[in-house]
Scaffold this motif. Structure first.
Motif, mmCIF file in Angstrom:
data_model
loop_
_atom_site.group_PDB
_atom_site.id
_atom_site.type_symbol
_atom_site.label_atom_id
_atom_site.label_comp_id
_atom_site.label_asym_id
_atom_site.label_seq_id
_atom_site.Cartn_x
_atom_site.Cartn_y
_atom_site.Cartn_z
ATOM 1 N N ILE A 74 0.853 -1.177 0.000
ATOM 2 C CA ILE A 74 0.000 0.000 0.000
ATOM 3 C C ILE A 74 0.892 1.231 0.000
ATOM 4 O O ILE A 74 1.805 1.339 0.823
ATOM 5 N N ASN A 75 0.644 2.143 -0.918
ATOM 6 C CA ASN A 75 1.424 3.376 -1.012
ATOM 7 C C ASN A 75 0.649 4.513 -0.348
ATOM 8 O O ASN A 75 -0.536 4.719 -0.615
ATOM 9 N N PHE A 76 1.335 5.237 0.526
ATOM 10 C CA PHE A 76 0.741 6.369 1.219
ATOM 11 C C PHE A 76 1.452 7.650 0.791
ATOM 12 O O PHE A 76 2.689 7.703 0.797
ATOM 13 N N THR A 77 0.692 8.659 0.406
ATOM 14 C CA THR A 77 1.256 9.964 0.054
ATOM 15 C C THR A 77 0.493 11.043 0.799
ATOM 16 O O THR A 77 -0.712 10.937 1.026
ATOM 17 N N ASN A 78 1.237 12.095 1.175
ATOM 18 C CA ASN A 78 0.628 13.254 1.820
ATOM 19 C C ASN A 78 1.172 14.504 1.157
ATOM 20 O O ASN A 78 2.302 14.923 1.418
ATOM 21 N N THR A 79 0.397 15.066 0.244
ATOM 22 C CA THR A 79 0.796 16.280 -0.464
ATOM 23 C C THR A 79 0.107 17.510 0.106
ATOM 24 O O THR A 79 0.094 18.573 -0.518
ATOM 25 N N ASN A 90 0.762 7.825 11.337
ATOM 26 C CA ASN A 90 0.905 9.248 11.049
ATOM 27 C C ASN A 90 1.592 9.421 9.708
ATOM 28 O O ASN A 90 2.602 8.758 9.426
ATOM 29 N N LEU A 91 1.031 10.293 8.879
ATOM 30 C CA LEU A 91 1.602 10.587 7.564
ATOM 31 C C LEU A 91 2.216 11.979 7.618
ATOM 32 O O LEU A 91 1.496 12.985 7.593
ATOM 33 N N PRO A 92 3.536 12.093 7.697
ATOM 34 C CA PRO A 92 4.165 13.419 7.701
ATOM 35 C C PRO A 92 3.945 14.122 6.366
ATOM 36 O O PRO A 92 3.677 13.502 5.331
ATOM 37 N N VAL A 93 4.085 15.444 6.404
ATOM 38 C CA VAL A 93 3.950 16.232 5.178
ATOM 39 C C VAL A 93 5.019 15.801 4.179
ATOM 40 O O VAL A 93 6.188 15.637 4.522
ATOM 41 N N GLY A 94 4.586 15.603 2.937
ATOM 42 C CA GLY A 94 5.517 15.225 1.875
ATOM 43 C C GLY A 94 5.873 13.763 1.846
ATOM 44 O O GLY A 94 6.726 13.350 1.054
ATOM 45 N N VAL A 95 5.234 12.943 2.687
ATOM 46 C CA VAL A 95 5.580 11.527 2.726
ATOM 47 C C VAL A 95 5.144 10.841 1.426
ATOM 48 O O VAL A 95 4.115 11.156 0.838
ATOM 49 N N ASP A 96 5.959 9.943 0.978
ATOM 50 C CA ASP A 96 5.656 9.056 -0.145
ATOM 51 C C ASP A 96 6.309 7.731 0.186
ATOM 52 O O ASP A 96 7.469 7.508 -0.125
ATOM 53 N N THR A 97 5.556 6.888 0.873
ATOM 54 C CA THR A 97 6.131 5.639 1.356
ATOM 55 C C THR A 97 5.220 4.481 1.010
ATOM 56 O O THR A 97 4.011 4.651 0.850
ATOM 57 N N THR A 98 5.820 3.324 0.883
ATOM 58 C CA THR A 98 5.084 2.111 0.556
ATOM 59 C C THR A 98 5.321 1.084 1.646
ATOM 60 O O THR A 98 6.468 0.769 1.975
ATOM 61 N N LEU A 99 4.230 0.578 2.226
ATOM 62 C CA LEU A 99 4.315 -0.437 3.263
ATOM 63 C C LEU A 99 3.901 -1.787 2.694
ATOM 64 O O LEU A 99 2.996 -1.875 1.868
ATOM 65 N N THR A 144 25.881 17.358 12.175
ATOM 66 C CA THR A 144 26.872 16.365 11.717
ATOM 67 C C THR A 144 26.243 15.021 11.402
ATOM 68 O O THR A 144 26.860 14.176 10.758
ATOM 69 N N ASP A 145 24.997 14.787 11.870
ATOM 70 C CA ASP A 145 24.379 13.477 11.644
ATOM 71 C C ASP A 145 23.788 13.327 10.256
ATOM 72 O O ASP A 145 23.391 12.233 9.850
ATOM 73 N N GLY A 146 23.687 14.414 9.512
ATOM 74 C CA GLY A 146 23.118 14.325 8.169
ATOM 75 C C GLY A 146 21.636 14.037 8.213
ATOM 76 O O GLY A 146 20.924 14.487 9.109
ATOM 77 N N MET A 147 21.119 13.246 7.254
ATOM 78 C CA MET A 147 19.704 12.925 7.203
ATOM 79 C C MET A 147 19.499 11.491 6.733
ATOM 80 O O MET A 147 20.386 10.884 6.110
ATOM 81 N N ASN A 148 18.343 10.952 7.051
ATOM 82 C CA ASN A 148 17.979 9.602 6.630
ATOM 83 C C ASN A 148 17.577 9.633 5.157
ATOM 84 O O ASN A 148 16.632 10.316 4.775
ATOM 85 N N LEU A 149 18.279 8.878 4.335
ATOM 86 C CA LEU A 149 18.035 8.892 2.888
ATOM 87 C C LEU A 149 17.222 7.690 2.428
ATOM 88 O O LEU A 149 17.167 7.410 1.221
ATOM 89 N N SER A 150 16.568 6.985 3.357
ATOM 90 C CA SER A 150 15.819 5.792 2.956
ATOM 91 C C SER A 150 14.499 6.172 2.305
ATOM 92 O O SER A 150 13.964 7.264 2.524
ATOM 93 N N GLY A 151 13.959 5.233 1.507
ATOM 94 C CA GLY A 151 12.635 5.400 0.923
ATOM 95 C C GLY A 151 12.585 6.268 -0.318
ATOM 96 O O GLY A 151 11.495 6.636 -0.754
ATOM 97 N N ILE A 152 13.715 6.615 -0.896
ATOM 98 C CA ILE A 152 13.713 7.399 -2.138
ATOM 99 C C ILE A 152 13.716 6.412 -3.312
ATOM 100 O O ILE A 152 14.610 5.568 -3.424
#
Length: 960
Positions: A155-160, A195-204, A865-873
């Motif tokens: 299931i793909n969830f998007t929050n635009t 919870n669907l954060p703003v701009g989320v585009d994730t597939t579960l 210094t921790d950068g960002m999580n680049l997963s799910g792209i």
């Protein structure tokens, strides 16, 4: 000069409610709090009041959150006279991804030409929530592998929209399907919130598991050998996602879970290519001097265009040490069916108010709204070859639509044994008054000629009947009435009856019910001109029910009254009982019914006697147990024992059977046990009968059954029995053992002139790329093969078989569902099927493409210094034919794909990152043509530079 340094960072700031005032110079927004939208320009008016005695010139500095724009120039100067005021419009453009339902602060500052802060004031701007989210079922169809009982879907969830969304996800699976998360954790009550954060585009990913799948082959649960390893079928899971904050927004879809076999028989316009004939040979009592044998041949076949042929033949042979071998007769039947008509011959039967059966022929024909039919049957009576019962029947039916149905029937009967020639005519009409209301009525007339030579005579009879059913606001009524005269030629001769069932559900899971069954019979029966003594029969039942449902099961309380007359004994019974049945979902299925009351024999000077009945059934998987206990009369003979001997009889019965199946041994065992006790005759009867069945690999079925029965006859406690004298019911014990053997096999005889053929498809890994399967090249399990909309799944030998295909061209399509990374399906094949064929489908070796997404941070990065999580792209590769392959990046930005040879455009999803970031290059062209090359692609994600504004203010200088 005192320097004050303000660092204005684009974030949510908490402003002071009071304006900064310098020597009577003030700033105030006309509207201190406003509501805006990311799609509109936010507007307010700034009031500037100069309470000093001199003119003031200043510039206006508007500070807003990062990414927001101000429609005014910082360099513009404003002048306000002494003790005067001016109004300045302020316009702000919010950032498109500004979060909704959040208060943002905009600060207005008046700065002199000498860079001195004169005054400042806040503006509280609330951005309206803009809700725009969607849940989409990615996999509309998912397939269960042949070797497992679980599959997955996404299931793909998007929050635009512009605010985080709390949603609730509901699954509505069939009873046999359990839904879990990707780790196999169960989902409580098939629902969860997220919870669907703003701009989320994730597939579960979710897992669907069949609860009726393969289980440990324990004593009671293994499936029969002839049953397929998997339950083929379609299981539909409805998915709904709702707004969890009270809104009305919802989304979702449906996924179909398919369980496919590896063999299918096509529905052909030519019909079956073969004629199946099942042969069963059984022998009985093979250890005794009296052995019987039976041979059964039967089957049915599709002859195309909805034409069907059924056939059955049975013969029984007896072998005895005294009489030798004898044929005890045979049973034969053949039936041919088309959409228009049906013809049957052999041992047949029909019901036309009386039962017509014997050897003969029957048929019916349908034309438009009419249907006509007829039957002729003849059979011997009482084993006398010279006495036959012959019946000829005809019927005409009319279906007029709009709920109107009519039928007329006529029967002519010749009874040679009883010397009676009879005729019967009936008519019946049915009308659907409404969707929930129907009325049926029928009437009949008969005449019987008693043809004995001494005193011939005639009798006539009539019959009427009606049925009425209705449902209104949950209340249902079903009623039926019958009135037949004593000489009416019917299986219900002399019957008068009224049956009413009224049911009222008044609360959830609760109901009232009233049942009335009034039945009496006073028939006149003749044989060779003599009238048999009349035997009046009456059975009237009045019953009220109250039922309710709980989590444990269903309960019913029922008081009941019986008013009976059988064989001249009139009894009246009053009592009540309770019924319980467990829920369908329970592993243990229990049914229990208890009834007790008192019976009064009307014509006997006997006190009312107690009667009780307790019936129980237990089912657990393949184990079935039934137990019954009766105290008091169960039949008319028992009533005689009570009124004549004064002893209330008792009886108890227990029966049990189980299906024990052992697949690895190809064996099935069905033990059956029965035991019964009757106090009237002091008799105990028991029976134990295990049946062993072996299923051979060539589809033979061998059955061996033993039966051990035993009877223990004690001394009867009834004086009326013992008075008959010695030897009538002497005590004894008797036992015997019987052995039966059977064999069963289905043969398929090629149908003459058939133009249907079988197509076998084999899928394998083509290591050397020569499109032929060579030694050492593995078969592919769980490959989806489609031929003309028929789909199958390959077994562990990579094989599927499509049977009964008509001659012609077929397009074979394939898809790989199992984990075969680096191997890809080829193009579809078209084959000409003019005989049985085997087609090989090779999988081609592909190439691995690896890559990374590398983050380049800005000089003044807020990420630290921790950068960002680049997963799910998502990274997608598309060839020049439109075929697409994709993968999601990991936490460090790494991704991995397998693709076949081809020219590709590899592209990263730019929408998956915030506007503060951009890819240096979002797509490349890649030519994949060599398995020995290491293909590596890198995407650089660059953080945009941030602006820092530094302002200095000196309070020592005056504004002039």
């Amino acid at each position: 000069m005192i320097g004050v340094l303000f660092l204005i960072i684009c974030t949510h700031a908490k402003a002071q409610n009071n304006s900064v005032v310098a020597n009577g110079f003030t700033l105030t927004f006309v509207n201190g709090t406003t509501i805006g939208s990311v799609d509109e320009v936010a507007t307010n008016v700034l009031r500037v009041k100069n309470g000093t005695s001199r003119r003031v010139t200043f510039s206006l500095d508007i500070s807003s959150p990062a990414g927001w724009s101000t429609l005014s120039s910082r360099d513009k100067n404003y002048t306000v006279a002494a003790n005067d005021s001016i109004f300045i419009p302020v316009r702000i453009i919010p950032q498109k991804n500004a979060e909704g339902n959040v208060n943002y602060f905009v600060n207005a500052s008046a700065v002199s030409n000498q860079n001195i802060l004169l005054a400042s004031t806040p503006w509280n701007l609330e951005i309206k929530k803009f809700s725009q989210w969607r849940a989409n079922v990615v996999d509309k169809v998912a397939y269960f592998p042949s070797t497992a009982d679980s599959t997955s879907f996404r299931i793909n969830f998007t929050n635009t929209g512009n605010s985080n969304e709390d949603v609730y996800v509901f699954f509505s699976p069939p009873v046999k399907v359990n839904i879990t998360d990707s780790q196999g954790n169960p989902i409580a009550e098939n629902a969860f919130s997220m919870n669907l954060p703003v701009g989320v585009d994730t597939t579960l990913r979710f897992i669907a598991k069949l609860t009726s799948g393969k289980e440990k082959e324990d004593f009671f649960s293994a499936k029969p050998m002839m049953e397929q390893e998997t339950d083929e079928g379609t299981y539909r899971v409805q998915i709904q996602v709702k707004d969890n904050s009270g809104g009305s927004a919802s989304s979702g879809g449906r996924v179909e879970l398919l369980r496919l076999g590896n063999e299918i028989k096509a529905e052909s316009e030519e019909g079956n290519s073969s004629i199946p004939i099942t042969m069963e040979f059984n022998s009985y009592n093979i250890l005794s001097q009296f052995t019987n044998f039976s041979l059964d041949l039967y089957g049915d076949t599709d002859l195309a265009l909805n034409k069907n042929l059924r056939y059955y033949y049975q013969t029984i042979i007896s072998n005895s040490a005294y009489t030798g071998t004898q044929f005890l007769g045979s049973y034969r039947f053949v039936q041919y069916t088309t959409p228009k008509y049906q013809v049957a011959a052999g041992d047949i039967g029909d019901n036309m108010e009386i039962l017509l059966n014997g050897t003969g022929i029957k048929g019916n024909y349908r034309y438009d709204k009419f249907k006509v039919g007829g039957i002729y049957v003849r059979r011997q009576q009482n084993g006398n070859l010279e006495n036959y019962l012959t019946n000829i029947g005809a019927r005409v039916g009319y279906n007029g639509g709009k709920g109107i149905q009519l039928e007329a029937q006529a029967v002519s009967r010749k009874d040679e044994f009883n010397d009676i020639d009879g005729s019967l005519a009936t008519v019946e009409g049915s009308y659907r008054i409404s969707q929930s209301q129907r009325l049926s009525v029928n009437a009949g007339f008969s005449q019987e000629k008693h043809t004995q030579s001494t005193n011939p005579f005639e009798t006539t009879g009539y019959g009427f009947g009606a049925r009425y059913t209705v449902t209104y606001k949950g209340i249902s009524l079903a009623s039926q009435a019958r009135l037949n005269s004593p000489n009416f030629l019917s299986q219900y001769r002399g019957t008068t009856s009224l049956n009413v069932n009224l049911r009222y559900p008044f609360k959830d899971g609760q109901f009232f019910s009233l049942k009335t069954d009034l039945n009496s019979r006073n028939a006149e029966i003749y044989s060779k001109g003599f009238l048999f003594p009349k035997n009046e029969f009456k059975r009237n039942v009045y019953e009220f029910q109250y039922g309710w449902s709980t989590e444990s099961g269903n309960f019913v309380l029922f008081p009941r009254i019986h008013d009976d007359e059988v064989l001249g004994i009139k009894t009246f019974t009053t009592g009540g009982g309770v019924l319980f049945s467990s829920n369908m979902q329970s592993k243990f299925r229990i049914y229990s019914r208890f009834y007790t009351g008192f019976t009064k024999a009307k014509d006997y000077d006997v006190d009312p006697y107690l009667v009780a009945r307790w019936e129980n059934t237990l089912r657990y998987k393949n184990l079935n147990v039934t137990a019954r206990y009766y105290y008091g009369p169960y039949n008319v003979l028992d009533n005689l024992r009570v009124v004549e001997d004064g002893i209330n009889p008792q009886s108890a019965y227990i029966s049990a059977f189980a299906n024990l199946n052992f697949r690895k041994a190809r064996l099935s065992v069905r033990p059956t046990f029965n035991v019964g006790y009757e106090s009237v005759l002091a008799r105990v009867r028991s029976n134990f009968s295990p049946m062993l069945t072996y299923y051979s690999k060539n589809d033979f079925q061998f059955t061996l059954t033993g039966e051990l029965f035993r009877i223990n006859q004690g001394e009867s406690p009834l004086p009326s029995v013992n008075a008959l004298g010695d030897g009538v019911f002497n005590t004894y014990t008797q036992s015997n053992f019987l052995l039966r053997f059977g064999i069963k096999k289905t043969f398929n005889v090629k149908r003459p002139g058939s133009k249907s053929h079988d197509l076998e498809v084999v899928v394998f890994k083509d290591l050397n790329g020569n499109n032929r399967r060579d030694v050492g090249e593995d078969f592919v399990n769980d490959a989806l093969i489609t031929v003309n909309d028929m789909a199958l799944m390959t077994n562990d030998q990579g094989v599927v078989i499509f049977k009964n295909l008509t001659q012609g061209e077929y397009k074979i399509k394939s898809d790989v569902l199992s984990n075969v990374e680096g191997w890809f399906k080829g193009d579809g094949q078209t084959v000409l099927l003019d005989n049985d064929r085997t087609i090989f489908i090779p999988l081609k070796r592909g190439v691995q493409v690896k890559g990374n997404i590398i983050l380049q941070q800005a000089q003044y990065s807020a990420l630290g210094t921790d950068g960002m999580n680049l997963s799910g792209i998502r990274v997608n590769m598309t060839d020049n034919l439109g075929n697409s392959y994709s993968a999601l990046s990991g936490q460090g930005g790494e991704f991995n794909l397998y693709v076949p040879f081809g020219l590709y455009t590899i592209k990263v999803n730019e929408q998956a990152v915030d506007e503060q970031f951009q890819f240096a290059q979002s797509s490349y062209t890649l030519n994949v043509n060599n398995v020995n090359v290491n293909y590596q692609v890198t995407f650089y994600l660059i953080e945009k530079s941030r602006r820092i504004n530094i302002k200095k203010f000196d309070n020592k200088e005056d504004n002039k």
